[in-house]
Design an enzyme around this catalytic site. Structure first.
Site, PDB file in Angstrom:
ATOM      1  N   LYS A   1      53.023  36.607  33.895  1.00 44.84           N
ATOM      2  CA  LYS A   1      51.831  35.764  33.843  1.00 44.84           C
ATOM      3  C   LYS A   1      51.497  35.386  32.393  1.00 44.84           C
ATOM      4  CE  LYS A   1      47.833  37.622  34.424  1.00 44.84           C
ATOM      5  NZ  LYS A   1      46.574  38.277  34.837  1.00 44.84           N
TER       6      LYS A   1
ATOM      7  N   LYS B   1      46.141  36.342  27.587  1.00 39.70           N
ATOM      8  CA  LYS B   1      45.588  36.216  26.237  1.00 39.70           C
ATOM      9  C   LYS B   1      46.326  37.099  25.247  1.00 39.70           C
ATOM     10  CE  LYS B   1      40.964  35.502  28.077  1.00 39.70           C
ATOM     11  NZ  LYS B   1      40.045  36.347  28.850  1.00 39.70           N
TER      12      LYS B   1
ATOM     13  N   LYS C   1      48.245  47.306  34.537  1.00 40.02           N
ATOM     14  CA  LYS C   1      47.709  47.497  33.185  1.00 40.02           C
ATOM     15  C   LYS C   1      47.943  48.918  32.703  1.00 40.02           C
ATOM     16  CE  LYS C   1      44.121  44.063  32.634  1.00 40.02           C
ATOM     17  NZ  LYS C   1      42.759  43.802  32.199  1.00 40.02           N
TER      18      LYS C   1
HETATM   19  P1  AMP Z   1      40.732  36.744  32.431  1.00 37.99           P
HETATM   20  O1  AMP Z   1      41.191  36.029  31.228  1.00 37.99           O
HETATM   21  O2  AMP Z   1      41.679  37.809  32.879  1.00 37.99           O
HETATM   22  O3  AMP Z   1      39.311  37.202  32.361  1.00 37.99           O
HETATM   23  O4  AMP Z   1      40.762  35.681  33.621  1.00 37.99           O
HETATM   24  C1  AMP Z   1      39.750  34.718  33.823  1.00 37.99           C
HETATM   25  C2  AMP Z   1      40.124  33.761  34.941  1.00 37.99           C
HETATM   26  O5  AMP Z   1      41.302  33.022  34.565  1.00 37.99           O
HETATM   27  C3  AMP Z   1      40.451  34.448  36.273  1.00 37.99           C
HETATM   28  O6  AMP Z   1      39.971  33.636  37.344  1.00 37.99           O
HETATM   29  C4  AMP Z   1      41.943  34.480  36.278  1.00 37.99           C
HETATM   30  O7  AMP Z   1      42.488  34.511  37.580  1.00 37.99           O
HETATM   31  C5  AMP Z   1      42.300  33.176  35.562  1.00 37.99           C
HETATM   32  N1  AMP Z   1      43.610  33.278  34.915  1.00 37.99           N
HETATM   33  C6  AMP Z   1      43.941  34.073  33.858  1.00 37.99           C
HETATM   34  N2  AMP Z   1      45.249  33.931  33.547  1.00 37.99           N
HETATM   35  C7  AMP Z   1      45.747  33.035  34.418  1.00 37.99           C
HETATM   36  C8  AMP Z   1      47.053  32.464  34.622  1.00 37.99           C
HETATM   37  N3  AMP Z   1      48.073  32.813  33.843  1.00 37.99           N
HETATM   38  N4  AMP Z   1      47.192  31.561  35.625  1.00 37.99           N
HETATM   39  C9  AMP Z   1      46.160  31.208  36.405  1.00 37.99           C
HETATM   40  N5  AMP Z   1      44.915  31.710  36.281  1.00 37.99           N
HETATM   41  C10 AMP Z   1      44.712  32.611  35.308  1.00 37.99           C
END
Ligand code: AMP
Ligand code: TRP
Length: 344
Positions: free
Chosen positions: A207, A210, A124
């Site tokens: 990956k 959002k 990041k």
């Molecule tokens: P975040 O949106 O970063 O807060 O992620 C929330 C949850 O979603 C965490 O458990 C992440 O590991 C999962 N997650 C976010 N993006 C992905 C992705 N591209 N593939 C699989 N899991 C994801």
């Protein structure tokens, strides 16, 4: 502490969280929320806690109005996908101040050297680490506090969070060791299934997230059927047909990702998907994937939109969830203060 001394006296408790830093995308659904619902419903755990981690979101700049909106969107996403606010404890992190308090104590347990190894911070921050907030650097120690504040033993997450859950174990072990107690449990990251790392639809080496340059890279949970179909049909693939074995996908990142998404949505293994589609081309697979995605996601997005139109209802759920969370968290924080020698 080694596996053999793993403590049997902790109830099986689940904690996981999602940042309200923008809208939910398919990776959040397949890697996290869908599995949270299965975990909730399988009845193996004493308590399941699911959090909207707003204090984590502000480690990078969030416009206040957008943060509020995203908090409601993530709440609606949890509920629409099947989190039952009676069965699980659903709340936003900042409503339970004990997270920040335990986070501070863990800042004093975790070592700078441990933080320096965190790949997510490095990714990041890129080459601009000096300009990042101190909060972004300390982020994994707050995450450890989220988990250990409830003595959670199991943490379902996507692949990208594995290192942070391992750091949680290191923090718990060092705390237990330094204060000569057996107070915090060992936490297990639960990372299983084909959809633990959903990639960007335009570049299979990145990956899905959002944020990102183009909306075509990701499926948003609020996308309508047309957008979902269009994005899958335009998703990058390759010139070859679908293979017979999963191993043959290893050097085909985009193909592998589309098969993983299919498997995650359909609750099949990659081998089962390939058994059905081996030898077929993208002209057949992509429309089938688009139909499957629309089928699975449309009811969720419809319900999300309904819920987002009723803020009062969402507020009631969050307030009640926070109250239940505090009932577990406060005694654990107080015991931690006593162990550390803070007079209260
Ligand atoms: P975040 O949106 O970063 O807060 O992620 C929330 C949850 O979603 C965490 O458990 C992440 O590991 C999962 N997650 C976010 N993006 C992905 C992705 N591209 N593939 C699989 N899991 C994801
Ligand atoms: N760090 C996680 C992410 O980026 C979100 C998170 C914060 C979390 N606290 C947590 C996940 C505790 C699991 C448990 O997605």
């Amino acid at each position: 502490m080694t596996e053999t001394t793993a403590k049997a006296n902790f109830a099986k408790r689940v904690f996981s969280g999602i940042k309200p830093s923008g809208g939910l995308q398919l990776g959040n659904y397949l890697g996290a929320i869908k599995r949270f619902v299965q975990t909730q419903d399988q009845g193996e755990f004493e308590t399941t806690l699911y959090c909207i981690v707003d204090l984590h979101a502000i480690t990078v700049w969030q416009d206040p109005a957008d943060l509020r909106e995203a908090t409601y969107e993530v709440t609606a996403g949890y509920l629409a996908a099947g989190i039952d606010p009676e069965k699980s404890i659903l709340f936003n992190q900042s409503r339970v101040p004990a997270h920040a308090e335990l986070g501070w104590i863990f800042n004093c347990v975790a070592r700078v050297g441990w933080m320096n190894r965190m790949t997510q911070f490095k990714e990041k921050a890129g080459s601009g680490a000096e300009k990042q907030s101190l909060g972004l650097y300390a982020y994994p120690s707050l995450m450890a506090a989220d988990i250990l504040l409830y003595h959670a033993t199991h943490v379902p997450v996507g692949e990208d969070q594995k290192q942070h859950v391992e750091l949680t174990r290191d923090i718990a072990n060092k705390f237990n060791h330094d204060y000569k107690v057996d107070f915090f449990p060992e936490t297990i990251p639960v990372i299983e299934g084909p959809a633990m790392r959903i990639m960007n639809l335009r570049d299979g080496t990145k990956k899905m997230s959002k944020s990102g340059e183009s909306d075509m890279e990701r499926i948003n949970m609020l996308d309508d059927a047309d957008a979902i179909s269009k994005k899958f049909k335009k998703a990058r693939s390759d010139m070859e047909a679908l293979p017979e074995t999963a191993a043959e996908l290893d050097h085909r990142p985009e193909a592998k990702n589309l098969v993983n998404i299919y498997a995650g949505l359909a609750d099949l293994s990659v081998d089962q998907v390939l058994a059905q589609y081996a030898g077929e081309g993208w002209g057949k697979f992509k429309p089938a994937l688009a139909d499957l995605a629309v089928d699975q996601l449309a009811p969720i997005s419809t319900e999300m939109k309904r819920l987002m139109g009723d803020r009062a209802e969402l507020d009631r759920y969050l307030a009640r969830g926070a109250e239940r969370a505090r009932e577990i968290a406060n005694p654990i924080l107080q015991q931690t203060y006593d162990i550390v020698g803070l007079v209260r």
